[in-house]
Design a protein around this motif. Structure first.
Motif, PDB file in Angstrom:
ATOM      1  N   GLN A  17      17.251 -37.881 -14.646  1.00 37.25           N
ATOM      2  CA  GLN A  17      17.227 -37.425 -13.261  1.00 37.25           C
ATOM      3  C   GLN A  17      18.657 -37.292 -12.758  1.00 37.25           C
ATOM      4  O   GLN A  17      19.483 -38.191 -12.911  1.00 37.25           O
ATOM      5  N   GLU A  20      17.907 -36.629  -6.099  1.00 39.76           N
ATOM      6  CA  GLU A  20      16.639 -36.615  -5.369  1.00 39.76           C
ATOM      7  C   GLU A  20      16.921 -36.342  -3.909  1.00 39.76           C
ATOM      8  O   GLU A  20      17.888 -36.851  -3.336  1.00 39.76           O
ATOM      9  N   GLN A  25      12.840 -33.910  -6.808  1.00 36.76           N
ATOM     10  CA  GLN A  25      13.857 -34.408  -7.734  1.00 36.76           C
ATOM     11  C   GLN A  25      14.444 -33.260  -8.554  1.00 36.76           C
ATOM     12  O   GLN A  25      13.796 -32.247  -8.795  1.00 36.76           O
TER      13      GLN A  25
END
Length: 411
Positions: A17, A20, A25
């Motif tokens: 990731q 966000e 995200q």
């Protein structure tokens, strides 16, 4: 919920990731079909919601299809889009080119940027807006976190049309029917705050961004979203020079014109703004950043500082008045000059390279081309064409390889 190693659309494997926000995200992912890294934005804001959620997701995908038509060096390219999940839990996602760079929001946390960089980056953002507006697409959410600066200094604008597309209550004739504000209040034009955005609303937002870049603060200060919207609607912005010493009057005029309440009083279009920013950057007595960029590129290719400086001086001598051609043209001209200065000198015989060994020259030439404003696709094609001309394990000298790649691109 998206997790590491999840496969989206049967093709995109989530790796890590990257960030966000309110819409969802952003992940780095691996395109398992083409074997390349990509960025995936999962729009969790549009998950679920019954029949209305289904309509919102369908509209989002229609908007994404339109936005994907944009192809410009300063706009992050959309490669693909789709949905993941099942039934009422379906979530739309976008697949984009993975850009290595730093957001302007991160840069601003370190302090004010130079006027030269603000003018150059602002002009490139304006170029991106001009391309999108010509295609009938507004951004609606110009702000520092949606602007990436690559290691080579290229600007990439993120999320064209995503704010509008991700609004759960938007309809064809009105911006919203649910109170969901499309955009970011500290950068929002008055008419956009009222629900009636137009292309010059993006220019207002860029005016707020430029104000922040050159002064270190926004034109209006407020404790919350309502306070910001009220300020945009009713208050007059201060002149940048009253907030930060050393800001020239030309910057005051340009930024205050962008922050006019009436869109008709702003620049007519993004192309006019880009021209004004470039003229501001070329004001008499202002340093010429292209000289340092071109010189650094030549030194990076192995030329001496003396030869690089001589080539840059020769290019500058050929210019007329305040003329400053695009950076790729300047670099090509300087490369021709430095090769002429080389006068037959060699940089050593081309070495041989073991089969299967990585070819760093390919990445160096590709990075140089992208840094000069060519698209990644065009840069890859040029590098492949240069490689196809090589014999056996021949490894070209970097200046020769770059010159050859530029020649391929000019055809």
């Amino acid at each position: 919920m998206t997790v590491r190693d999840q496969l989206l659309g049967g093709r995109y494997r989530l790796v890590r990731q990257l960030g966000e926000g309110g819409m969802g995200q952003v992940w780095e992912a691996q395109d398992e079909t083409l074997g390349r890294p990509v960025a995936v934005k999962v729009i969790s804001l549009l998950a679920g919601g019954g029949s209305l959620g289904g309509e919102a997701r369908a509209r989002f995908l229609r908007e994404a299809r339109i936005t994907a038509q944009l192809q410009h060096p300063n706009i992050v390219t959309i490669h693909d889009f789709g949905e993941t999940g099942a039934g009422s839990e379906r979530v739309p996602f976008l697949v984009m080119e993975l850009v290595r760079g730093e957001g302007l929001d991160t840069m601003l946390r370190r302090g004010v940027v130079t006027l030269v960089d603000a003018a150059r980056w602002g002009a490139l953002i304006s170029d991106a807006l001009a391309e999108a507006h010509a295609a009938g697409i507004m951004h609606r959410d110009i702000k520092p976190s949606n602007i990436l600066i690559t290691p080579s200094g290229t600007v990439k604008v993120l999320d064209f049309g995503i704010a509008r597309a991700a609004d759960p209550g938007a309809t064809a004739d009105r911006l919203t029917q649910t109170g969901f504000i499309v955009g970011t209040p500290p950068y929002m034009a008055p008419e956009q705050a009222r629900g009636f955005p137009e292309p010059r609303s993006d220019l207002y937002a860029l005016g707020c961004l430029l104000f922040e870049l050159i002064t270190g603060r926004l034109p209006f200060q407020a404790p919350d979203a309502t306070g910001y919207l009220s300020a945009h609607l009713t208050q007059e912005p201060p002149t940048p020079s009253s907030v930060s010493t050393g800001v020239p009057s030309g910057w005051d005029d340009l930024v205050l014109r962008l922050l006019e309440k009436d869109p008709a009083q702003r620049y007519a279009n993004a192309a006019d703004l880009a021209q004004a920013l470039r003229q501001l950057d070329r004001a008499p007595g202002r340093p010429q950043p292209w000289r340092e960029q071109v010189r650094a590129a030549l030194v990076g290719l192995g030329y001496s500082g003396e030869d690089a400086e001589a080539a840059v001086d020769a290019v500058a001598a050929d210019l007329t008045g305040d003329e400053v051609p695009p950076l790729p043209a300047m670099f090509k001209s300087a490369l021709r000059k430095v090769l002429a200065l080389d006068g037959g000198r060699t940089h050593g015989a081309a070495p041989r390279q073991a089969p299967g060994r990585p070819q760093p020259w390919r990445e160096q030439v590709r990075a140089a081309l992208v840094g000069l404003g060519y698209s990644g696709k065009d840069a890859d094609a040029a590098v492949d064409a240069v490689a196809a001309d090589l014999t056996g394990d021949e490894v070209p000298q970097l200046p020769a390889a770059l010159k050859s790649a530029l020649r391929k691109l000019s055809r």
